[in-house]
Design a protein around this motif. Structure first.
Motif, mmCIF file in Angstrom:
data_model
loop_
_atom_site.group_PDB
_atom_site.id
_atom_site.type_symbol
_atom_site.label_atom_id
_atom_site.label_comp_id
_atom_site.label_asym_id
_atom_site.label_seq_id
_atom_site.Cartn_x
_atom_site.Cartn_y
_atom_site.Cartn_z
ATOM 1 N N GLN A 53 0.855 -1.184 0.000
ATOM 2 C CA GLN A 53 0.000 0.000 0.000
ATOM 3 C C GLN A 53 0.893 1.236 0.000
ATOM 4 N N VAL A 54 0.379 2.351 -0.520
ATOM 5 C CA VAL A 54 1.131 3.597 -0.398
ATOM 6 C C VAL A 54 0.318 4.617 0.385
ATOM 7 N N ARG A 55 1.040 5.513 1.000
ATOM 8 C CA ARG A 55 0.414 6.547 1.828
ATOM 9 C C ARG A 55 1.117 7.856 1.492
ATOM 10 N N PHE A 56 0.356 8.914 1.287
ATOM 11 C CA PHE A 56 0.922 10.227 0.969
ATOM 12 C C PHE A 56 0.875 11.119 2.190
ATOM 13 N N ARG A 57 1.968 11.802 2.482
ATOM 14 C CA ARG A 57 1.982 12.823 3.532
ATOM 15 C C ARG A 57 2.431 14.130 2.907
ATOM 16 N N PRO A 58 1.794 15.244 3.263
ATOM 17 C CA PRO A 58 2.215 16.524 2.689
ATOM 18 C C PRO A 58 3.670 16.819 3.051
ATOM 19 N N SER A 59 4.404 17.363 2.109
ATOM 20 C CA SER A 59 5.791 17.714 2.378
ATOM 21 C C SER A 59 6.159 18.902 1.518
ATOM 22 N N ALA B 82 -0.353 14.788 17.112
ATOM 23 C CA ALA B 82 0.834 14.494 16.305
ATOM 24 C C ALA B 82 0.434 13.915 14.958
ATOM 25 N N ARG B 83 -0.527 13.000 14.988
ATOM 26 C CA ARG B 83 -0.909 12.354 13.733
ATOM 27 C C ARG B 83 -1.520 13.385 12.779
ATOM 28 N N SER B 84 -2.439 14.219 13.306
ATOM 29 C CA SER B 84 -3.070 15.143 12.355
ATOM 30 C C SER B 84 -2.085 16.187 11.854
ATOM 31 N N LEU B 85 -1.125 16.593 12.695
ATOM 32 C CA LEU B 85 -0.109 17.534 12.209
ATOM 33 C C LEU B 85 0.732 16.890 11.112
ATOM 34 N N THR B 86 1.157 15.652 11.361
ATOM 35 C CA THR B 86 2.000 14.956 10.387
ATOM 36 C C THR B 86 1.290 14.838 9.048
ATOM 37 N N PHE B 87 0.021 14.485 9.094
ATOM 38 C CA PHE B 87 -0.688 14.287 7.832
ATOM 39 C C PHE B 87 -1.185 15.593 7.223
ATOM 40 N N ALA B 88 -0.893 16.709 7.908
ATOM 41 C CA ALA B 88 -1.156 18.007 7.289
ATOM 42 C C ALA B 88 0.153 18.645 6.842
ATOM 43 N N GLY B 89 1.276 17.936 7.011
ATOM 44 C CA GLY B 89 2.528 18.442 6.490
ATOM 45 C C GLY B 89 3.499 18.973 7.526
ATOM 46 N N LEU B 90 3.099 18.979 8.802
ATOM 47 C CA LEU B 90 4.059 19.340 9.857
ATOM 48 C C LEU B 90 4.443 18.037 10.536
ATOM 49 N N GLU C 108 -2.325 24.290 0.129
ATOM 50 C CA GLU C 108 -2.884 24.458 1.482
ATOM 51 C C GLU C 108 -4.218 23.726 1.602
ATOM 52 N N VAL C 109 -5.063 23.911 0.591
ATOM 53 C CA VAL C 109 -6.361 23.234 0.614
ATOM 54 C C VAL C 109 -6.155 21.717 0.643
ATOM 55 N N ALA C 110 -5.233 21.244 -0.191
ATOM 56 C CA ALA C 110 -5.023 19.796 -0.313
ATOM 57 C C ALA C 110 -4.546 19.196 0.997
ATOM 58 N N ARG C 111 -3.594 19.867 1.632
ATOM 59 C CA ARG C 111 -3.029 19.234 2.830
ATOM 60 C C ARG C 111 -4.001 19.291 3.996
ATOM 61 N N LEU C 112 -4.799 20.350 4.068
ATOM 62 C CA LEU C 112 -5.787 20.390 5.149
ATOM 63 C C LEU C 112 -6.914 19.387 4.890
ATOM 64 N N HIS C 113 -7.256 19.227 3.638
ATOM 65 C CA HIS C 113 -8.292 18.263 3.286
ATOM 66 C C HIS C 113 -7.792 16.847 3.532
ATOM 67 N N GLY C 114 -6.501 16.660 3.399
ATOM 68 C CA GLY C 114 -5.906 15.344 3.635
ATOM 69 C C GLY C 114 -5.621 14.654 2.315
ATOM 70 N N TYR C 115 -4.360 14.222 2.140
ATOM 71 C CA TYR C 115 -3.994 13.536 0.902
ATOM 72 C C TYR C 115 -4.672 12.178 0.782
ATOM 73 N N ASP C 116 -5.118 11.644 1.921
ATOM 74 C CA ASP C 116 -5.767 10.332 1.883
ATOM 75 C C ASP C 116 -6.998 10.331 0.987
ATOM 76 N N ALA C 117 -7.628 11.522 0.895
ATOM 77 C CA ALA C 117 -8.873 11.596 0.128
ATOM 78 C C ALA C 117 -8.628 11.538 -1.380
ATOM 79 N N ILE C 118 -7.387 11.762 -1.787
ATOM 80 C CA ILE C 118 -7.092 11.764 -3.232
ATOM 81 C C ILE C 118 -7.162 10.327 -3.749
ATOM 82 N N PRO C 119 -7.930 10.078 -4.791
ATOM 83 C CA PRO C 119 -8.045 8.708 -5.297
ATOM 84 C C PRO C 119 -6.800 8.296 -6.084
#
Lengths: 357, 815
Positions: free
Chosen positions: A244-250, B23-31, B466-477
């Motif tokens: 699986q892959v997972r994307f994190r903003p960077s 921590a998790r939500s910050l990480t997945f928003a890019g911090l 900014e919109v993408a990272r707050l929305h979460g990359y997980d939502a991108i198909p």
């Protein structure tokens, strides 16, 4: 007829009676001395004798052959435990092997391999990638410079002479290959660029030279979802169908939006716990060493090509869009073969190389 | 940066998720939160105790005997701290408590007095490095309270790694803002209300900016009558948890505001500033400054300094100077809150090798709108914690006012980039939550004002991210890209890759282990111990900033790398070794060109075959590497008979002069060389003589290769073999004989036959053939396409060959 070579002994009997100078021949030669009317009778008798001897000899020869074969098969077995003659086929280096495997996967997905100079100009390595002088992003990539009085390789584009390459350096990533490709050709572009890259860093997790592979896909209507799908497909092809892959903003200066891409750990299957940890029968399962218990491996950086990069190569960002990604080949090789010290890769110790037959 | 989870709560109106979720939500928003630590872990078992009485120790002048109440009982405790006094509260460990250094506190006798427990310093608890006295917790604490329950003494510490584009995230408020945007709560700014004195700042201090390009704003506040001393325990605990050493209250406050708002401040002792004047200017070339880290810095014109009327007192935005440093004697403070231009700060910090919390933020871009607010916040805290009065009106010199930037966001563009539909109202909500302000709106787009703390957000794509990272990359198909009908371009690398792959297989089959070497070498190895002038390849390209001398020049030869590998392995008793590498060398070519040809090189050393009971232990020789070269050429579809192995008397100085040659392709292409490594070169690499080597140009091999052979009909009739042994002088080489044997034969042609090939199967020198001679024996294959050759026909051809050898080479038939 027992002792010695049974076949030879039979043969000597055959010669003695049936050979050119044998008894039967001698007998037949004397036939001329006989009266004509006796000749047929004697001849017949001689033939009968010869036939009998021939039959007996053939029989004896068959027996002797059987006996010889029986003796040949009956002896003690050879020592089958002696080692075989070595066929010394030299092993591939784990990095070059991984390089080929990764390139292969992307080739099948429609990318074409491209390469470029390792001694690069500042323009191609930094400026065209939206990393101006003094930008803090340059801290992330401490650079080797050359001072030979010779310029970095220039290039010609469709519009004539290419941009001034600027300061001469060892490329810090393979991205300049993408820049050169875009300057050289009009879209679409679908390339994969593997190669050596250099950063001024040396410790157990950094070597001053390492290998990177980058991909670039530029076309109409390319989206971040396409990037995700492409890398998902790669992960499954390379790490197995369960990956699986997972994307994190960077943040990368040449892509926006940018992402760190994690692939589920191929060693623990994403569980984060070490397989076979029961040997020490601890209550808590040991965490997977490869992914440090997170279940994920940080492998790729990726993103949508920044419009500033398109502008630097004269592509219209309102028409063309694209994605780019990059990963460390050495890191992927280390993960795949569970090598824990990056520096081992370039020491070329035979005891290391021979572990990858 | 270390972010204290409980500290974040100060700025969030609403619930704060637990540390792990945060921590998790910050990480997945890019911090990215790299780790979560726990401050105060070391304070287990330690409680607040009140010192009731302090008396002298009967037998030791430096010790006192105190009566202490720990909430449970009154205890007699011996204490050596100079700051112990009746009425203070301090941390206390009763008997049985284990301290952070592993020591267990017991009932212990100190010079005749039994101490029932221990009063502790900050260092003894493992909080920060102050061991000078007891950690003074003030007087208002409830005895018996576990230390970790005091404000600031425990909590999760998140190690947040902000990428270079996020200077706004280098503070607690910045991270809190991110949390509020993610959780839909509101940001609460700290108190900055000031009680200002009637006396005006302008009456006591002056500020002048001489370089408005490098300093866009300078705010100064003056606080008079401060008393320098330790900060309250909670503040010191917070600084310590964030990794900053507490010093004095005034300095602690500037650091506190730095961590809180992300804006670097500096406090000067106003009385140590000549003429109470601040001048922001370039340094003069002859000036020096001793910075707070006790290093004398030589300044130059590129350095921006803060100077008083006579000399520099700080390296602007990087570090303060010692001459104006706040000390326990300080009474009047001038507080600096400025905005410096990033590139200048970065250059100065790099030039002086000084990376400070301050330079880190300025070079990434500090908030140009915050200096006054930060100064007020710090002044208010200083007057509260260190006493003193804040003079009226800040000095605010502002030569480059900031104009807010407006950026348009097209809602559809976001969806096109991401491949994901995000509703316009969701896009708007994300950006407003991050501090963007809607200036104007249309059905398909927004005009947004970028907040001052995100000045790098200047383009639409920045807002989309900014919109993408707050929305979460997980939502991108996950989808696959479509392909335009236009083709990209031919796979130029494909052919060379195929060549390399075949070359690799041949080297592998020859028993060579593949190696990958660094592209740089030491100067001494790249020259292989030879005089550089004798090397045909030009001088190596040199790195201007190598890491070590071992890696200081770019390699001009693969051989040196491989010999280095043999040297390395010999140290581990591996002298029987064959290695190969495919890689580049780096040459100063024609004119001023730099060239990077790709090469294949191999070295053979020691035994020909692995040690085994099945083989004799013969060692490698010239013909082993030559065999590899021939195999490679054959595998690339090259006709070996068209290639030359040419002696080059002076061109290959790294090889043994008697055992070396160049390889030349069918049209004179220089393919490379092979031979025995010169004994002197071997010695340079600590190797015994007898190392064989080859180096070939991949480019040239690619040019001459025929990768797709075309099938030739196999004759239906068997060939006829005849052996031929000839004795020739030693000056005749094998190639001359081979050519004569294989050359067209009139006798053969008119009967439709030919010599297919001649295989040398024996070579002899010695008494049987005589001095200066050798015998070579060939198996010659004769073939006609339409029948099996008769004995007579074959003999006729064979004799013709013998005659030719006799006539042209003086060969004698050996019988």
């Amino acid at each position: 007829m027992a002792a010695g070579d049974p076949i030879a002994e039979v043969d000597s009997v055959r010669v003695r009676f049936l050979g050119k100078k044998g008894e039967v021949s001698r007998l037949l030669k004397q036939m001329g001395k006989l009266p004509p009317d006796e000749r047929p009778k004697v001849g017949q008798a001689a033939n009968t004798v010869r036939d009998a001897i021939e039959t007996a000899v053939r029989q004896a020869l068959d027996n002797a052959r059987d006996e010889a074969l029986r003796r040949e098969l009956a002896g003690p077995p050879i020592d089958v435990t002696l080692p075989g003659r070595p066929l010394d086929v030299g092993p591939r280096h784990p990095v070059s092997r991984t390089w080929d495997e990764v390139v292969d996967v992307f080739r099948k997905m429609g990318f074409e391999a491209a390469s470029g100079p390792e001694i690069e100009g500042d323009f191609y390595n930094f400026e065209a990638l939206n990393i101006p002088p003094e930008h803090p992003a340059r801290d992330m990539q401490d650079t080797f410079y050359l001072n030979s009085g010779r310029p970095a390789p220039a290039m010609t584009t469709e519009g004539g002479e290419g941009p001034d390459p600027g300061d001469v350096l060892l490329r810090t990533h393979t991205s300049p290959v993408q820049v050169r490709a875009m300057l050289r050709q009009a879209p679409p572009v679908r390339i994969i660029c593997p190669g050596k890259v250099y950063r001024r860093d040396s410790d157990p997790t950094h070597t001053p030279m390492f290998h990177q592979i980058e991909g670039l896909w530029v076309d109409r209507n390319v989206t971040m979802a396409d990037l995700k799908g492409t890398l998902q497909l790669f992960a499954k092809a390379f790490f197995g169908t369960k990956a699986q892959v997972r994307f994190r903003p960077s943040y990368f200066q040449f892509t926006e939006p940018s992402a760190e891409v994690d692939v589920s750990c191929s060693i623990c299957g994403g569980s984060g716990t070490a397989a076979g940890a029961s040997a020490r029968s601890t209550v808590e399962p040991e965490s997977c060493k490869t992914c440090s218990g997170t279940g994920w491996l940080e492998i790729l950086g990726a993103g949508m090509v920044d419009p500033a990069v398109f502008e630097a190569v004269n592509y219209d960002p309102e028409i063309w869009s694209g994605f780019a990604f990059g990963m460390g080949i050495d890191r992927v090789a280390m993960l795949k073969y569970q090598i824990d010290d990056l520096r081992m890769l370039f020491e070329n110790d035979a005891r290391f190389l021979e572990q990858f037959p | 940066m270390k972010i204290l989870h409980p500290w974040l709560a100060d700025y969030i109106d609403g619930p704060l998720p637990d540390p792990e979720s945060t921590a998790r939500s910050l990480t997945f928003a890019g911090l990215e939160v790299e780790s979560i630590d726990w401050f105060g872990r070391s304070t287990g078992g330690i409680v607040v105790a009140r010192v009731e009485t302090v008396g002298p120790h009967p037998n030791a002048a430096k010790l006192s005997v105190c009566e202490v109440f720990d909430g449970d009982s009154h205890r007699k405790v011996v204490c050596g701290a100079p700051n112990v006094r009746a009425g203070m509260c301090a941390p206390f460990a009763g008997p049985g408590t284990r301290l952070v250094n592993g020591m267990e506190v017991g009932e212990r006798e100190f010079r005749g007095v039994v101490s029932s427990g221990m009063l502790l310093s900050a260092a003894e608890i493992g909080l920060w490095d102050d061991a000078s006295g007891l950690l003074d917790l003030g007087g208002e604490r409830k005895p018996g309270t576990p230390l970790r329950d005091l404000p600031g003494f425990s909590g999760a510490v998140l190690d947040v790694s902000a990428t270079p584009n996020r200077p706004d995230a280098l503070s607690h408020i910045g991270v809190a803002r991110e949390v509020t945007a993610l959780t839909g709560t509101r940001l609460r700014m700290p108190e900055t209300d000031l009680e200002e004195n009637a006396k005006q700042t302008t009456e006591v201090a002056k500020v002048r900016i001489e370089d408005p390009e490098r300093c866009g704003r300078y705010v100064a506040r003056v606080i008079e009558g401060v008393s320098i001393g330790p900060s309250p325990a909670w503040l010191r605990a917070r600084l310590a948890a964030a990794g900053i050493r507490p010093i004095y209250n005034v300095v602690d406050v500037t650091n506190y505001v730095l961590l809180e708002m992300g804006h670097p401040l500096h406090a000067f002792d106003l009385d140590l500033l000549d003429s109470a004047t601040i001048i922001v200017r370039r340094a003069n070339p002859d000036e020096t400054l001793v910075t707070l880290d006790d290093v004398e810095r030589r300044l130059d014109r590129e350095d921006l300094v803060i100077a008083d009327a006579s000399s520099p007192v700080a390296l602007a935005g990087v570090m303060g100077g010692q001459t104006s440093e706040v000390s326990p004697k300080t009474e009047r403070i001038l507080l600096e809150s400025a905005w410096f231009e990033p590139i200048g700060i970065r250059r100065s910090a790099r030039r002086h090798g000084l990376h400070s919390e301050s330079s880190h933020r300025f070079e990434r871009g500090a908030d140009p709108a915050i200096p006054l607010l930060a100064a007020d916040r710090a002044a208010s805290l200083i007057s509260r914690l260190a006493g003193g009065v804040v003079l009226g009106g800040a000095l605010d010199v502002h030569p480059r006012p900031v104009t807010p930037q407006n950026v348009t966001l097209r809602f559809d563009r976001t969806c096109d980039v991401l491949g994901l539909r995000i509703e316009p109202e969701d896009q708007e909500r994300a950006l407003v939550g991050l501090g963007f302000r809607v200036v104007d709106r249309a059905p398909d787009r927004l005009l947004l004002e970028v907040p001052s703390f995100r000045t790098e957000m200047s383009r639409e794509i920045d807002l989309i991210e900014e919109v993408a990272r707050l929305h979460g990359y997980d939502a991108i198909p996950s989808t696959l890209p479509g392909r335009s009908p236009e083709s990209s371009r031919p796979d130029e690398a494909g052919r060379e890759e195929e060549v390399v792959s075949r070359v690799r297989e041949a080297a592998s089959a020859a028993g060579c282990r593949e190696v990958v070497n660094y592209s740089f070498l030491s100067e001494s190895d790249v020259s292989m111990g030879l005089d550089m002038k004798t090397l045909p390849e030009a001088r190596p390209l040199r790195l201007s900033n190598p890491l070590t001398t071992e890696h200081s020049v770019m390699r001009t030869t693969m051989l040196a790398s491989l010999l280095g590998n043999l040297r390395y392995n010999r140290r581990f008793q591996r002298s029987d070794l064959k290695l190969y590498e495919v890689g580049r060398v780096y040459l100063a070519g024609q004119g001023d060109l730099i060239e990077e040809p790709n090469r294949l090189a191999a070295v053979f050393s020691g035994r020909r075959a692995p040690l085994s009971w099945t083989q004799e232990g013969a060692v490698v020789d010239f013909y082993d590497v030559k065999g590899l070269v021939e195999t490679i050429l054959r595998r690339l579809g090259v006709n070996l008979a068209e290639c030359q192995f040419e002696i080059d008397e002076n061109g290959l100085p790294w090889l043994h002069p008697r055992s070396a040659c160049r390889v030349v392709g069918p049209s004179g292409e220089r393919l490379g060389w092979l031979g025995e490594v010169h004994p002197g070169v071997a010695a340079h690499f600590e190797l015994a003589p007898g190392v064989m080597a080859v180096e070939l140009e991949v480019d040239a091999l690619t040019t001459i290769s025929h990768l797709v052979p075309s099938y030739k009909t196999i004759p239906r009739f068997p060939a006829v073999y005849r052996d031929l042994a000839v004795v020739v002088g030693e000056d005749v080489n094998a190639e001359q004989i081979r050519r004569l044997i294989e050359a067209p034969l009139p006798e053969a042609e008119h009967i439709g036959a030919r010599v297919v090939d001649a295989t040398l199967f024996d070579m002899y020198t010695g008494p049987q053939v005589g001095e200066g001679k050798r015998s070579l024996a060939y198996a010659i294959r004769y073939q006609a396409t339409d029948r099996t050759l008769t004995d007579t026909e074959t003999s006729r051809m064979h004799l013709a060959i013998v005659a030719r050898l006799e006539n042209e080479l003086g060969a004698a038939l050996r019988v």
